[in-house]
Design a protein around this motif. Structure first.
Motif, PDB file in Angstrom:
ATOM      1  N   ARG A  69       0.826  -1.198   0.000  1.00  0.00           N
ATOM      2  CA  ARG A  69       0.000   0.000   0.000  1.00  0.00           C
ATOM      3  C   ARG A  69       0.862   1.250   0.000  1.00  0.00           C
ATOM      4  O   ARG A  69       0.597   2.218  -0.723  1.00  0.00           O
ATOM      5  CB  ARG A  69      -0.923   0.015   1.214  1.00  0.00           C
ATOM      6  CG  ARG A  69      -2.053  -0.984   1.165  1.00  0.00           C
ATOM      7  CD  ARG A  69      -3.134  -0.618   2.173  1.00  0.00           C
ATOM      8  NE  ARG A  69      -2.641  -0.576   3.547  1.00  0.00           N
ATOM      9  CZ  ARG A  69      -2.575  -1.626   4.361  1.00  0.00           C
ATOM     10  NH1 ARG A  69      -2.960  -2.815   3.914  1.00  0.00           N
ATOM     11  NH2 ARG A  69      -2.143  -1.500   5.601  1.00  0.00           N
TER      12      ARG A  69
ATOM     13  N   ASN B 142       2.659   1.963  -3.282  1.00  0.00           N
ATOM     14  CA  ASN B 142       1.708   2.355  -4.325  1.00  0.00           C
ATOM     15  C   ASN B 142       1.076   3.710  -4.032  1.00  0.00           C
ATOM     16  O   ASN B 142       0.189   4.144  -4.764  1.00  0.00           O
ATOM     17  CB  ASN B 142       0.623   1.295  -4.484  1.00  0.00           C
ATOM     18  CG  ASN B 142       1.070   0.131  -5.346  1.00  0.00           C
ATOM     19  OD1 ASN B 142       1.066   0.220  -6.570  1.00  0.00           O
ATOM     20  ND2 ASN B 142       1.487  -0.958  -4.705  1.00  0.00           N
TER      21      ASN B 142
ATOM     22  N   SER C 204      -0.839   4.583  -1.532  1.00  0.00           N
ATOM     23  CA  SER C 204      -2.222   4.465  -1.071  1.00  0.00           C
ATOM     24  C   SER C 204      -2.222   3.795   0.294  1.00  0.00           C
ATOM     25  O   SER C 204      -2.734   2.700   0.470  1.00  0.00           O
ATOM     26  CB  SER C 204      -3.056   3.647  -2.071  1.00  0.00           C
ATOM     27  OG  SER C 204      -4.389   3.531  -1.646  1.00  0.00           O
TER      28      SER C 204
END
Length: 772
Positions: A228, A231, A233
């Motif tokens: 996460r 990326n 995010s």
């Protein structure tokens, strides 16, 4: 008092009808279906005016078996034979002789209405080949492109255990994971792993380990938190990332295909503790199953495994609580991964039968691996309606040219769209468009040809604009509304003739909606999908006319490019009388002088090459979606899902100019609701100019003190003004220019940015440049 009967759950679930199998045959192509005695085959002409051919073959020896479906051969039905002649391997697989291909049956004449269908019941086991005959038509012949057929099969003896779909290629390994179990397996770098939900609505937890590290006694596994973070995010959300990483921040896997779109990559695989807490001690669980499968590889057991939970439908609600419901996956849905290093993997079939996680009924998971030599398109699945067959992400005819300039693409409504280009970037692309010229692939726009004697009447009823005023060769921007006044979509309408129109929009459902309204009204009109046959690029910027003018030839019946007016189009050729046919419209989405060039996808590379070569002396640059977003926000242009949705009307979206309530005397969908809404407006689209350099974002709340009075719909840093600007849907009491409001950041209360209300057009409000 009458006793109250028991309450029964009967949700509407069109995607999970168990009594039929649904598929599609694209226009100009062929589909194959195996039928057993008693099976019912239904072939549907979805859009109308589409011929259909069927060839039935004996399942055992391959001879013609049309009589088994009550059909006879038609000597004129030669389309299937022509396709088979070009595919000798297919002929051999079907057991046919290339010298004597059997004739097909024509299912209906070519003047069928939308939804026309025929049904057949198989008297014996047959293989049915169904085709949608047709060849690509010229661009100036709307409605003649071949369109899709829908195939529905109802089995006389439905299987209790659905079959897995055919492999994508020859598998290296192919095995079933029964419910409540887990299986470990190895894959080498470059090989593919396909996780298939055989029956639908079944979760499968997945973990992976670096095989080389395990050989040295080190456990290096896939890490969702690292994934996460890398990326960008870090806040958990449903879905998959394009790449997954291990705890050392090294890439392990990349996602190649996903036909579902809803997964959990942030929670643990189910654990014994979860079932204990729910009152089910001793219940099988995926974490213990994963530990048992990994024992042979020397991996220590864990009570809970971080995993990619394929098909698991979890979310995080407004109270920061994890929620779950039945998966989105349908029978045969899958995820395809590519290993980036040698891995040990474990796949489970989740045993959860005490909540909706597996639709209350755990079923099989199929795992297949494929050689690194195979090549699979990178795709996501799109369905225009919940029960529609999945369509994988498509590449436009211009993709070979854009892909040579960038690897940065996003899936935009089922098409790959470049976001930015190597060697340029959003800022350079932005200034290229504002100061010189830029070219962008916009083939993801949906195109629908509306033809027939009632075409004008249908569009007059379904669009807010006064279509009767639209001249041949003219383009008009319009909204399409639901009866309650909320917007279904926006788009542009071209008029090719008295009964020929082309609606260009962003929403697949718009074509279905038009077809439904025509059917309700009993109109003689056809709505034909043309998105696959017509691709387009936008050439935008002050130099666009100078670049394009030498390239476009037009006959005497059409305007020349230098005389083409704003929101007009011409039908011409590229480079001369014998060149590729093109349509050029003076339209765009940047606020600059610009054009859109429409062509057949086969001609797209040639169109790109000619425009690109002609544009180099003028400083032409490629334009990605990131720069386009800044351009359109500066110009105050609406974007679906931001400025409008089915909860907002055109006035709230800032496009009230396309709703002529006073001058359009004909009734149209949403008119009564829009009259009420316009008389009593609650919100208005305005511009906001922010103080300082901190940005706003889509969805940020807008406040007067503690009270929220609006929401930011789009925001950007305006390169020309050097200011942070935003479009905002604001309470009408605060919509006067100069009003000071505050944009809420963090939780909306702890951090605020002052902003002043302005017109929702930050660049060239008089539109002098686009009209030039």
């Amino acid at each position: 008092m009458t006793p109250r009967p028991p309450s029964v759950s009967r949700p509407y679930e069109p995607a999970l009808s168990a009594d039929h199998e649904r598929s599609r045959v694209a226009g100009g192509e062929l589909g194959v279906v195996e039928l057993q005695p008693g099976d019912e085959l239904r072939v549907i002409d979805v859009e109308g005016l589409q011929p259909a051919e069927l060839l039935a073959l004996h399942a055992t020896h391959g001879g013609c078996a049309l009589d088994a479906l009550g059909l006879t051969a038609d000597p004129q039905a030669t389309f299937i034979a022509g396709l088979l002649e070009r595919a000798p391997a297919h002929i051999a697989r079907l057991g046919l002789s290339p010298d004597r291909l059997p004739a097909s049956a024509a299912l209906w004449p070519s003047d069928t209405p939308a939804g026309h269908a025929r049904s057949f019941t198989a008297r014996e086991s047959v293989v049915a080949l169904i085709a949608a005959p047709g060849v690509h038509a010229p661009l100036d012949a709307p409605g003649r492109q071949p369109t899709e057929l829908e195939i529905v099969v109802r089995r006389a003896q439905p299987s209790d255990k659905p079959r897995a779909p055919e492999p994508l290629a020859e598998p290296l390994a192919d095995f079933v994971v029964p419910p409540g179990t887990a299986i470990a397996y190895t894959v080498k770098a470059g090989e593919y792993v396909q996780i298939v939900d055989v029956a639908g609505r079944q979760c499968s937890d997945f973990v992976a380990f670096d095989l080389a590290a395990l050989g040295h006694g080190e456990v290096v596994d896939l890490d969702p938190t690292v994934t996460r973070t890398l990326n960008g995010s870090a806040y958990p959300a449903p879905g998959l990332f394009s790449r997954f990483y291990d705890r050392n921040m090294q890439p392990m896997l990349e996602v190649v295909r996903d036909t579902v779109g809803r997964h959990d990559s942030f929670a643990l695989a189910c654990t014994a503790r979860y079932y204990d807490a729910q009152g089910y001690p001793g219940h099988a669980n995926c974490s213990d199953n994963i530990s048992a499968a990994l024992e042979a590889f020397g991996v220590p057991a864990r009570p809970g495994w971080p995993a990619i939970n394929f098909f698991f439908n979890t979310g995080i609600d407004a109270g920061q609580q994890i929620t779950l419901d039945e998966p989105w996956s349908r029978p045969g849905d899958y995820v395809l991964l590519r290993a980036l290093k040698d891995l040990v993997c474990v796949s489970t079939s989740c045993p959860d039968d005490i909540d909706p996680a597996n639709g209350w009924n755990p079923t099989d998971i199929q795992v297949r691996t494929y050689s690194s030599k195979e090549r699979f398109s990178v795709s996501l699945a799109l369905r225009s309606t919940p029960d529609a067959p999945a369509v994988l992400t498509r590449e436009s005819g211009f993709h070979p040219r854009t892909a040579a300039l960038t690897k940065r693409f996003t899936d935009y409504r089922g098409w790959w769209l470049p976001t930015q280009f190597e060697g340029y970037g959003p800022i350079d692309e932005y200034y290229g468009c504002r100061e010189r010229a830029a070219i962008m692939d916009l083939s993801a726009l949906r195109k629908f040809d509306v033809i027939g004697p009632d075409a004008e009447a249908l569009l007059q009823y379904c669009l807010t604009r006064d279509v009767r005023r639209l001249a041949v060769g003219q383009v008009v921007y319009s909204a399409m509304c639901y009866p309650h006044g909320g917007m279904l979509d926006d788009g542009t309408l071209m008029r090719f003739g008295p009964d020929n129109f082309r609606w260009i929009c962003g929403e697949d459902f718009a074509g279905i909606w038009l077809r439904e309204q025509a059917q309700k009204l009993g109109m003689k009109v056809w709505i034909k999908s043309a998105s696959a046959q017509i691709h387009n690029v936008a050439l935008q910027g002050p130099q666009s006319r100078a670049i394009l003018q030498p390239l476009i030839w037009t006959p005497g019946t059409q305007p020349s490019l230098d005389t083409l007016g704003w929101f007009r189009f011409l039908v011409g050729r590229l480079d001369g009388y014998d060149g590729h046919p093109v349509i050029v419209s003076r339209t765009g989405y940047t606020g600059e002088l610009g054009y859109e060039i429409w062509c057949h996808p086969d001609h797209a590379p040639a169109v790109w090459d000619r425009v690109w070569a002609a544009g180099q002396p003028h400083g032409l640059v490629p334009l990605g979606f990131d720069a386009l977003d800044t351009l359109r926000i500066e110009a105050g242009l609406a974007f679906a899902g931001h400025e409008f949705s089915d909860e907002t009307d055109p006035f709230e979206a800032g496009i009230g100019f396309c709703v002529p309530l006073r001058t359009k005397t004909d009734d149209f969908i949403g008119r009564d609701a829009l009259l009420r809404r316009s008389a009593h407006p609650q919100r208005r689209l305005v511009g906001l100019e922010l103080d300082g350099n901190e940005p706003a974002g889509h969805g940020d709340c807008v406040h007067d003190g503690r009270a929220q009075i609006g929401v930011v719909t789009s925001a950007t840093r305006s390169p020309l003004t050097g200011r942070q600007v935003a479009l905002c849907r604001l309470d009408v009491g605060y919509a006067e220019a100069g009003t000071v409001v505050q944009i809420g950041k963090l939780d909306g209360q702890q951090k605020r940015i002052d902003a002043r209300v302005a017109a929702p057009i930050f660049y060239d409000p008089e539109k002098a440049r686009v009209r030039s």
